[in-house]
Design an enzyme around this catalytic site. Structure first.
Site, PDB file in Angstrom:
ATOM      1  N   GLY A   1       5.128   1.611   4.611  1.00 21.54           N
ATOM      2  CA  GLY A   1       3.953   1.067   5.277  1.00 21.54           C
ATOM      3  C   GLY A   1       2.701   1.301   4.404  1.00 21.54           C
ATOM      4  O   GLY A   1       2.758   2.558   3.517  1.00 21.54           O
TER       5      GLY A   1
ATOM      6  N   GLN B   1      -5.728   3.127   1.934  1.00 28.41           N
ATOM      7  CA  GLN B   1      -5.158   3.804   0.957  1.00 28.41           C
ATOM      8  C   GLN B   1      -5.429   3.222  -0.275  1.00 28.41           C
ATOM      9  O   GLN B   1      -4.822   3.816  -1.530  1.00 28.41           O
ATOM     10  CB  GLN B   1      -3.618   3.743   1.369  1.00 28.41           C
TER      11      GLN B   1
ATOM     12  N   CYS C   1       3.613  10.053   4.022  1.00 29.84           N
ATOM     13  CA  CYS C   1       2.628   9.339   3.614  1.00 29.84           C
ATOM     14  C   CYS C   1       2.549   8.933   2.360  1.00 29.84           C
ATOM     15  O   CYS C   1       2.615  10.071   1.373  1.00 29.84           O
ATOM     16  CB  CYS C   1       1.545   9.761   4.221  1.00 29.84           C
ATOM     17  N   LEU C   2       2.184   7.983   1.801  1.00 27.03           N
ATOM     18  CA  LEU C   2       2.093   7.577   0.098  1.00 27.03           C
ATOM     19  C   LEU C   2       0.733   8.288   0.120  1.00 27.03           C
ATOM     20  O   LEU C   2       0.601   8.756  -1.211  1.00 27.03           O
ATOM     21  CB  LEU C   2       1.786   6.254  -0.003  1.00 27.03           C
TER      22      LEU C   2
ATOM     23  N   HIS D   1       1.308   5.232  12.676  1.00 23.50           N
ATOM     24  CA  HIS D   1       0.946   5.827  11.709  1.00 23.50           C
ATOM     25  C   HIS D   1      -0.274   5.094  10.705  1.00 23.50           C
ATOM     26  O   HIS D   1      -1.087   5.534  10.427  1.00 23.50           O
ATOM     27  CB  HIS D   1       1.819   6.363  10.722  1.00 23.50           C
ATOM     28  N   GLU D   2       0.258   3.807  10.382  1.00 33.17           N
ATOM     29  CA  GLU D   2      -0.752   2.994   9.899  1.00 33.17           C
ATOM     30  C   GLU D   2      -1.986   2.576  10.577  1.00 33.17           C
ATOM     31  O   GLU D   2      -2.969   2.586   9.938  1.00 33.17           O
ATOM     32  CB  GLU D   2       0.155   1.703   9.450  1.00 33.17           C
TER      33      GLU D   2
ATOM     34  N   HIS E   1      -4.501   5.371  10.177  1.00 33.28           N
ATOM     35  CA  HIS E   1      -5.253   5.229   8.911  1.00 33.28           C
ATOM     36  C   HIS E   1      -6.483   4.285   8.957  1.00 33.28           C
ATOM     37  O   HIS E   1      -7.567   4.732   8.436  1.00 33.28           O
ATOM     38  CB  HIS E   1      -4.598   4.552   7.957  1.00 33.28           C
TER      39      HIS E   1
HETATM   40 NI    NI Z   1       0.020   7.043   5.747  1.00 33.59          NI
END
Ligand code: NI
Length: 174
Positions: free
Chosen positions: A46, A51, A96-97, A138-139, A142
């Site tokens: 995701g 991000q 998480c990226l 989660h996204e 963000h």
């Molecule tokens: Ni994340």
């Protein structure tokens, strides 16, 4: 397709509430495609617009990928909104990226219903369970400037932030 650099925590960009998207046009679809490309390249499931330093309520995900980054079911969500969530919780070991190499078990509602605009700008509603539900929540977090580490104790969060600061310093030194 353009591959964006992923913003690493801690960064004020990741703590900002994003603006709604006013119109899904060709320019927005290019961004959606580029975000998917960036996500697959980074081997993530995701990715949210903040991000990649874009302050818009847009996210992409694919929870059905093959092991070699083979595309499963790419999905895009513009202006996603949780309209219902189950009382039953689910715990998942999240990553998480923007916080690479760190993982933590986070409890969230097991099932969520999400209203959003799709790739064509049509309003859709989806009921998500399991990994898809976790990933969506989660996204969407963000887009409101919330990271999974914000659910941890101050102590645990501070340890991760300290390590991330060190990692960023090393990356910059390269
Ligand atoms: Ni994340």
């Amino acid at each position: 397709m353009k591959k964006y650099d992923i913003v690493l925590a801690p960064d004020p960009i990741l703590k900002t509430k994003c603006d709604p998207i006013e119109r899904i046009d060709d320019e927005m679809r290019v961004l959606m495609d580029d975000m998917l490309h960036t996500m697959y390249d980074a081997e993530g499931i995701g990715l949210a617009a903040p991000q990649i330093a874009i302050n818009k309520r847009l996210l992409v995900l694919d929870v059905d990928q093959g092991k070699d980054g083979e595309r499963g079911k790419p999905m895009v969500f513009a202006n996603p909104e949780i309209v219902w969530s189950s009382e039953e919780p689910n715990i998942y070991n999240e990553g998480c990226l923007s916080i690479p190499t760190h993982y933590a078990e986070i409890e969230r509602p097991k099932i969520v219903r999400v209203r959003y605009l799709d790739y064509d700008g049509k309003q859709q509603e989806i009921e998500a369970d399991g990994l898809l539900a976790t990933c969506l929540q989660h996204e969407i977090d963000h887009l409101d400037g919330i990271l999974f580490i914000d659910y941890l104790s101050n102590l645990k969060r501070n340890i991760i932030i300290k390590k991330m600061k060190k990692m960023k310093k090393n990356v910059q030194a390269l």
